[in-house]
Design an enzyme around this catalytic site. Structure first.
Site, PDB file in Angstrom:
ATOM      1  N   ARG B  32       0.810  -1.221   0.000  1.00 40.62           N
ATOM      2  CA  ARG B  32       0.000   0.000   0.000  1.00 40.62           C
ATOM      3  C   ARG B  32       0.845   1.273   0.000  1.00 40.62           C
ATOM      4  O   ARG B  32       0.408   2.302  -0.509  1.00 40.62           O
ATOM      5  CB  ARG B  32      -0.924   0.019   1.242  1.00 40.62           C
ATOM      6  CG  ARG B  32      -1.918  -1.127   1.300  1.00 40.62           C
ATOM      7  CD  ARG B  32      -2.964  -0.935   0.220  1.00 40.62           C
ATOM      8  NE  ARG B  32      -3.925  -2.021   0.192  1.00 40.62           N
ATOM      9  CZ  ARG B  32      -5.110  -1.998   0.774  1.00 40.62           C
ATOM     10  NH1 ARG B  32      -5.484  -0.943   1.459  1.00 40.62           N
ATOM     11  NH2 ARG B  32      -5.929  -3.017   0.688  1.00 40.62           N
ATOM     12  N   ASP B 140     -16.931   7.900   4.499  1.00 47.65           N
ATOM     13  CA  ASP B 140     -15.698   7.132   4.522  1.00 47.65           C
ATOM     14  C   ASP B 140     -14.587   8.069   4.987  1.00 47.65           C
ATOM     15  O   ASP B 140     -14.693   9.294   4.833  1.00 47.65           O
ATOM     16  CB  ASP B 140     -15.364   6.560   3.132  1.00 47.65           C
ATOM     17  CG  ASP B 140     -14.418   5.367   3.237  1.00 47.65           C
ATOM     18  OD1 ASP B 140     -14.897   4.229   3.163  1.00 47.65           O
ATOM     19  OD2 ASP B 140     -13.204   5.570   3.428  1.00 47.65           O
TER      20      ASP B 140
END
Lengths: 121, 287
Positions: B32, B140
């Protein structure tokens, strides 16, 4: 054991689909065009059909129309699996009696989701 | 990455998002964070972490936190919660809210929008709700995924995972190789950037909260805290929907599972404050 007829003129696609569907517990029959597939259905109607669109001799669309008009031909769940990925083709297939539609390329999760959607898994 | 760097990253993510990172997830850090490393011109993850330790690294901290969040989502994910929403929850709310004619839904980890849009498509199929006000709030922590959600454009792979073909035909239009959700469905959802660990009252009260596959990344204390704060935003007769691998049992006593409905929870009634009820006062029972 549920039977699935895989109809595609590409032996590679048939092999990939066979591996996926055998993994879900289906017994597999293969056909490489619509006419062969109709013969297979007359002999022993499967519960599921995975169907390509563009094939020699008889294409997927013609096969589906012929299948749906033959005795017992309304029973199998038919999932189109094709590179014809535009809305017009999808609408035509659904109108002809398909139950679901997979756009190539596909993977195991997509096949699983579509077969679940029509109650085959 | 040194153990000190890994611990620094764990602490940062826990503070910022509640995400608990364990050592077996080190591979995930590399996956990531390498795109972030390249984007900001660092040579290694170690160099990125040095930059994060600098005093004015807030923007970089946001970027790293967003990169580490798990954003996998697809339409009608797990199917069962949506069947329950359609077959149990919505019919019940239609009865109970018939005077107010308003229902508020919250998708608490909306990611790239598949969950709130799935809810919107389901609501759109209820003709009885045509003249109701249905608020679908989708939050989110990651601005990046919310941008994608707002655009409502998905790849062929994304629309094939869980989305029945009839719904694709009804609610999407083709844009080249991609699929764009209809304006009608897109306008039914309000996307807002929000961190579950911060004040939730700004979002208002809800009838149904979808909070799926979020709590599994939190430690116990953070789960308990998040559940209690979600409870405060939920109507007493509302529903909480958790992911298949999540439960409140043994964790929190503010929710109770709905019998025979896996993944569905209802707020437990708040116990009466004994001191608030004076003997002989109106409404109080005196034995």
């Amino acid at each position: 054991m549920k039977r699935c007829l895989i109809i595609d003129d590409s032996s590679v696609i048939r092999k990939v689909a066979r591996r996926i569907l055998e993994g879900f517990g289906f017994a597999i029959v293969e056909a490489s065009d619509g006419r062969q597939a109709l013969d297979a259905c007359r002999k022993d109607m499967p519960e599921a059909i995975l169907l390509d669109w563009n094939m020699p001799v008889m294409d997927g669309y013609e096969f589906l129309r012929a299948l749906r008009s033959m005795p017992g031909g309304d029973k199998p769940k038919v999932v189109f699996c094709t590179t014809e990925n535009d809305l017009a083709h999808i609408a035509r297939a659904m109108h002809a009696g398909a139950d679901e539609y997979i756009m190539k390329p596909f993977d195991k999760e997509i096949v699983q989701a579509k077969f679940q959607e029509v109650g085959l898994l | 990455m040194t153990p000190f760097d890994f611990d620094f990253l764990c602490k940062l993510l826990k503070e910022r998002s509640g995400l608990v990172l364990t050592h077996e997830k080190e591979y995930l850090v590399e996956n990531r964070l390498m795109p972030v490393v390249r984007r900001v011109g660092c040579a290694t993850i170690a160099e990125l972490i040095q930059r994060l330790k600098a005093p004015a690294a807030d923007a970089l901290k946001v970027e790293v936190t967003e990169a580490m969040m798990i954003n996998e989502s697809f339409f009608f994910r797990d199917k069962n919660p949506f069947d329950q929403f359609r077959d149990t929850i919505l019919p019940e709310l239609i009865e109970k809210r018939s005077k107010r004619r308003r229902i508020r839904l919250w998708s608490a980890a909306a990611s790239s929008g598949q969950e709130p849009y799935s809810l919107a498509m389901m609501v759109a199929s209820f003709s009885r709700l045509a003249d109701w006000q249905i608020d679908i709030v989708a939050t989110d922590i990651s601005n990046e995924v919310l941008e994608k959600a707002r655009a409502g454009i998905y790849s062929q792979f994304e629309v094939q995972r869980g989305l029945p073909i009839q719904m694709l035909m009804q609610h999407f239009e083709q844009v080249g190789e991609q699929w764009r959700i209809s304006d009608k469905v897109r306008k039914m959802v309000q996307f807002r950037q929000h961190n579950l660990l911060t004040d939730l009252s700004v979002l208002g009260m809800f009838d149904v909260v979808f909070c799926r596959n979020v709590l599994i990344y939190f430690d116990q204390a953070t789960k308990v805290d998040a559940l209690e704060r979600i409870r405060r935003q939920l109507a007493p007769d509302g529903y909480l929907i958790l992911g298949a691998a999540e439960t409140v049992v043994g964790l929190s006593d503010v929710f109770a599972p709905v019998p025979d409905k896996r993944g569905l929870y209802r707020p437990k009634p708040k116990p009466l404050a004994v001191a608030a009820v004076k003997p002989g006062a109106a409404g109080a029972r005196v034995a």
